[in-house]
Write an enzyme that holds these catalytic residues in place. Sequence first.
Site, PDB file in Angstrom:
ATOM      1  N   GLY A 184     -10.510   2.668  12.640  1.00 55.63           N
ATOM      2  CA  GLY A 184     -10.074   2.839  13.982  1.00 55.63           C
ATOM      3  C   GLY A 184     -11.068   3.396  14.926  1.00 55.63           C
ATOM      4  O   GLY A 184     -10.960   2.966  16.366  1.00 55.63           O
ATOM      5  N   GLU A 222      -8.027  -4.723   5.329  1.00 55.78           N
ATOM      6  CA  GLU A 222      -7.926  -4.562   3.843  1.00 55.78           C
ATOM      7  C   GLU A 222      -6.804  -5.134   3.384  1.00 55.78           C
ATOM      8  O   GLU A 222      -6.917  -5.738   2.328  1.00 55.78           O
ATOM      9  CB  GLU A 222      -7.786  -2.896   3.854  1.00 55.78           C
ATOM     10  CG  GLU A 222      -9.120  -2.330   3.963  1.00 55.78           C
ATOM     11  CD  GLU A 222      -8.700  -0.703   4.007  1.00 55.78           C
ATOM     12  OE1 GLU A 222      -8.407  -0.043   5.253  1.00 55.78           O
ATOM     13  OE2 GLU A 222      -9.246  -0.010   3.090  1.00 55.78           O
ATOM     14  N   LYS A 254       3.203   0.797   3.059  1.00 58.13           N
ATOM     15  CA  LYS A 254       2.879  -0.115   4.159  1.00 58.13           C
ATOM     16  C   LYS A 254       3.026  -1.529   3.533  1.00 58.13           C
ATOM     17  O   LYS A 254       2.524  -1.822   2.467  1.00 58.13           O
ATOM     18  CB  LYS A 254       1.301   0.029   4.843  1.00 58.13           C
ATOM     19  CG  LYS A 254       1.549   1.219   5.661  1.00 58.13           C
ATOM     20  CD  LYS A 254       0.139   1.274   6.255  1.00 58.13           C
ATOM     21  CE  LYS A 254      -0.360   2.512   6.416  1.00 58.13           C
ATOM     22  NZ  LYS A 254      -1.773   2.851   6.390  1.00 58.13           N
ATOM     23  N   ASN A 288       0.733  -1.153   0.035  1.00 57.93           N
ATOM     24  CA  ASN A 288      -0.037   0.012   0.073  1.00 57.93           C
ATOM     25  C   ASN A 288       0.953   1.114  -0.003  1.00 57.93           C
ATOM     26  O   ASN A 288       1.319   1.704   0.794  1.00 57.93           O
ATOM     27  CB  ASN A 288      -0.911   0.027   1.292  1.00 57.93           C
ATOM     28  CG  ASN A 288      -1.583   1.135   1.278  1.00 57.93           C
ATOM     29  OD1 ASN A 288      -1.646   2.049   0.783  1.00 57.93           O
ATOM     30  ND2 ASN A 288      -2.844   1.257   2.265  1.00 57.93           N
ATOM     31  N   ASN A 334      -9.556   7.857  10.462  1.00 61.63           N
ATOM     32  CA  ASN A 334      -9.060   9.150  10.217  1.00 61.63           C
ATOM     33  C   ASN A 334      -9.907   9.750   8.898  1.00 61.63           C
ATOM     34  O   ASN A 334     -10.383  10.875   8.889  1.00 61.63           O
ATOM     35  CB  ASN A 334      -7.632   9.291  10.065  1.00 61.63           C
ATOM     36  CG  ASN A 334      -7.318  10.569  10.158  1.00 61.63           C
ATOM     37  OD1 ASN A 334      -7.601  11.225  11.019  1.00 61.63           O
ATOM     38  ND2 ASN A 334      -6.142  10.980   9.573  1.00 61.63           N
ATOM     39  N   HIS A 346     -12.520   3.483   0.027  1.00 59.56           N
ATOM     40  CA  HIS A 346     -12.870   2.466   1.032  1.00 59.56           C
ATOM     41  C   HIS A 346     -13.662   1.214   0.818  1.00 59.56           C
ATOM     42  O   HIS A 346     -13.932   0.330   1.755  1.00 59.56           O
ATOM     43  CB  HIS A 346     -13.623   2.845   2.299  1.00 59.56           C
ATOM     44  CG  HIS A 346     -13.055   3.953   3.159  1.00 59.56           C
ATOM     45  ND1 HIS A 346     -13.390   5.098   3.683  1.00 59.56           N
ATOM     46  CD2 HIS A 346     -11.539   4.115   3.457  1.00 59.56           C
ATOM     47  CE1 HIS A 346     -12.695   5.804   4.300  1.00 59.56           C
ATOM     48  NE2 HIS A 346     -11.361   5.260   4.367  1.00 59.56           N
ATOM     49  N   HIS A 357     -17.531   2.907   8.029  1.00 63.49           N
ATOM     50  CA  HIS A 357     -15.870   2.780   8.229  1.00 63.49           C
ATOM     51  C   HIS A 357     -15.708   4.241   8.550  1.00 63.49           C
ATOM     52  O   HIS A 357     -15.501   5.206   8.148  1.00 63.49           O
ATOM     53  CB  HIS A 357     -15.390   2.692   6.786  1.00 63.49           C
ATOM     54  CG  HIS A 357     -13.802   2.302   6.563  1.00 63.49           C
ATOM     55  ND1 HIS A 357     -13.106   1.476   6.378  1.00 63.49           N
ATOM     56  CD2 HIS A 357     -12.905   3.505   7.082  1.00 63.49           C
ATOM     57  CE1 HIS A 357     -12.057   1.674   6.474  1.00 63.49           C
ATOM     58  NE2 HIS A 357     -11.920   2.977   6.768  1.00 63.49           N
ATOM     59  N   ARG A 399      -2.520  -2.065  -3.471  1.00 63.74           N
ATOM     60  CA  ARG A 399      -3.675  -1.128  -3.211  1.00 63.74           C
ATOM     61  C   ARG A 399      -3.605  -0.202  -4.292  1.00 63.74           C
ATOM     62  O   ARG A 399      -2.528   0.625  -4.245  1.00 63.74           O
ATOM     63  CB  ARG A 399      -3.721  -0.766  -1.816  1.00 63.74           C
ATOM     64  CG  ARG A 399      -4.948   0.238  -1.466  1.00 63.74           C
ATOM     65  CD  ARG A 399      -4.827   0.958  -0.253  1.00 63.74           C
ATOM     66  NE  ARG A 399      -5.863   1.984  -0.310  1.00 63.74           N
ATOM     67  CZ  ARG A 399      -5.905   3.025   0.566  1.00 63.74           C
ATOM     68  NH1 ARG A 399      -4.678   3.747   0.942  1.00 63.74           N
ATOM     69  NH2 ARG A 399      -6.965   3.920   0.445  1.00 63.74           N
ATOM     70  N   ARG A 450     -10.999  16.386   7.487  1.00 64.85           N
ATOM     71  CA  ARG A 450     -11.551  16.647   6.284  1.00 64.85           C
ATOM     72  C   ARG A 450     -13.245  17.654   6.834  1.00 64.85           C
ATOM     73  O   ARG A 450     -13.696  16.860   7.574  1.00 64.85           O
ATOM     74  CB  ARG A 450     -11.708  15.664   5.349  1.00 64.85           C
ATOM     75  CG  ARG A 450     -10.403  15.579   4.679  1.00 64.85           C
ATOM     76  CD  ARG A 450     -10.540  14.056   3.895  1.00 64.85           C
ATOM     77  NE  ARG A 450      -9.790  13.142   4.301  1.00 64.85           N
ATOM     78  CZ  ARG A 450      -9.620  12.015   3.810  1.00 64.85           C
ATOM     79  NH1 ARG A 450     -10.451  11.507   3.154  1.00 64.85           N
ATOM     80  NH2 ARG A 450      -8.773  11.009   4.613  1.00 64.85           N
TER      81      ARG A 450
HETATM   82  P1  AMP Z   1      -7.950   4.468  10.890  1.00 64.65           P
HETATM   83  O1  AMP Z   1      -7.810   5.718   9.941  1.00 64.65           O
HETATM   84  O2  AMP Z   1      -8.741   3.705  10.416  1.00 64.65           O
HETATM   85  O3  AMP Z   1      -6.331   3.946  10.877  1.00 64.65           O
HETATM   86  O4  AMP Z   1      -8.183   5.307  12.157  1.00 64.65           O
HETATM   87  C1  AMP Z   1      -7.480   6.165  12.995  1.00 64.65           C
HETATM   88  C2  AMP Z   1      -8.250   6.694  13.854  1.00 64.65           C
HETATM   89  O5  AMP Z   1      -8.932   5.761  14.925  1.00 64.65           O
HETATM   90  C3  AMP Z   1      -7.489   7.735  15.021  1.00 64.65           C
HETATM   91  O6  AMP Z   1      -7.266   8.907  14.398  1.00 64.65           O
HETATM   92  C4  AMP Z   1      -8.484   7.726  16.134  1.00 64.65           C
HETATM   93  O7  AMP Z   1      -9.320   8.748  16.086  1.00 64.65           O
HETATM   94  C5  AMP Z   1      -9.211   6.388  16.171  1.00 64.65           C
HETATM   95  N1  AMP Z   1      -8.937   5.634  17.197  1.00 64.65           N
HETATM   96  C6  AMP Z   1      -7.844   4.547  17.340  1.00 64.65           C
HETATM   97  N2  AMP Z   1      -7.649   3.973  18.432  1.00 64.65           N
HETATM   98  C7  AMP Z   1      -8.732   4.645  19.244  1.00 64.65           C
HETATM   99  C8  AMP Z   1      -9.194   4.316  20.535  1.00 64.65           C
HETATM  100  N3  AMP Z   1      -8.643   3.419  21.279  1.00 64.65           N
HETATM  101  N4  AMP Z   1     -10.400   5.240  21.046  1.00 64.65           N
HETATM  102  C9  AMP Z   1     -10.757   6.193  20.151  1.00 64.65           C
HETATM  103  N5  AMP Z   1     -10.434   6.353  19.100  1.00 64.65           N
HETATM  104  C10 AMP Z   1      -9.495   5.613  18.400  1.00 64.65           C
END
Ligand code: AMP
Length: 397
Positions: free
Chosen positions: A330, A383, A14, A7, A210, A179, A207, A90, A240
């Site tokens: 996340g 993913e 990654k 990716n 971030n 996504h 989903h 990806r 965003r």
């Molecule tokens: P992703 O883009 O799917 O990797 O999600 C990243 C986001 O998940 C981070 O910026 C956080 O806002 C959120 N996140 C990750 N761990 C936690 C947690 N334990 N509690 C609340 N939000 C989290």
Amino acid sequence: MNILVINCGSSSLKFQLIHSETESVLAKGLCERIGIDGRLVYQPADGAKETTDAAMPTHKEAIQMVLDALMNEKTGVIKSLDEVGAVGHRLVHGGEKFASSAIITDDMMKAVEECNDLAPLHNPANIIGVNACKALMPNTPMVGVFDTAFHQTMPKEAYIYGLPYRYYEEFKVRKYGFHGTSHSFVSKKAAEILGKPLESLKTIVCHLGNGSSICAVNGGKSVDTSMGLTPLEGVMMGTRSGSIDPAIMEFIAKKENLDIDGIMNILNKESGVYGLSGVSSDFRDLENAAAEGNDKAKLAREAFCYQVAKIVGSYAAAMNGVDVIAFTAGVGENDGLVRKDICKYLGYLGLEYDEASTNVRGKEAYVSTQDSKVKALLIPTNEELAIARETLALVTK
Ligand code: AMP
């Protein structure tokens, strides 16, 4: 077969090496700061994480370092590159050209390149990653898995914008959605968990990470999704804005004397829950600040949950019902308070929230009660595994 999943971002990469039969991750990691100075983080399945600083002027050196780490005598997991049966890449934007994953050929990559202006930040980096891999592993089959492909089943009334039609005809301006690999993986998993055929289910996947997008999946097919021509549309996200009145752009541009680049920078990087709260784009920080009485942090998370719930409601309308709502990524996997606050809006659909789920994180679980008419689930997305599965399916066809 071992499948290397790549990716590539503009300055990062990654990777995971996945054994296709057991679906276990043999090793994973990332290269950061490519073209700046360079850092490799490498972790074999049964070993410690190692960080190595080393020059990576381009993605080619970065991929060479990944391959060297995978073959390292002490911490490597393979002896030679012959043990990599295929590479899955990806790819972000396949425009209308790709409704599914595809074996990488020169013609195929030309078609990907033609989509570059639809994703100017992502596609060129993806292409660099493919070319770097091809230079180092010229005989290994490679597959491109697109973020947009899953959404190509959307009906026209869902993907068309209320703009002069010639913008669609001439420039392909339409909703594409992103996504897709995650929405596809999670909707399939939801059917598995419920023990029902995918074809029989109306699913809404949230989903929430971030970047956040929501997808209506009817009978296994994406019929609508919240991101659009670009990943800026839909709910507000980490930084965003999501969907806003388009006239705000002109209004702020005049007030702050900004050009279009300045405005786009505000909408992509200075907005969302970060811009609203002034605290952070990370929901952990927002939860902490809100608990300490920070009103703007509280407002940011409340507005986020409200926007997600509104889209879920609109997708229930679009599908004339919903059987299951799945939370992933996340925020969706880890932030039980966000899941709870979204579900609070959805009682009218027949969703009965299970309080005990609030503290669950990062594993498959019911978010609704077992008796709830509409089920809600927490499903960790994967993913990389989805890309490995797609890659295997195409190279063994
Ligand atoms: P992703 O883009 O799917 O990797 O999600 C990243 C986001 O998940 C981070 O910026 C956080 O806002 C959120 N996140 C990750 N761990 C936690 C947690 N334990 N509690 C609340 N939000 C989290």
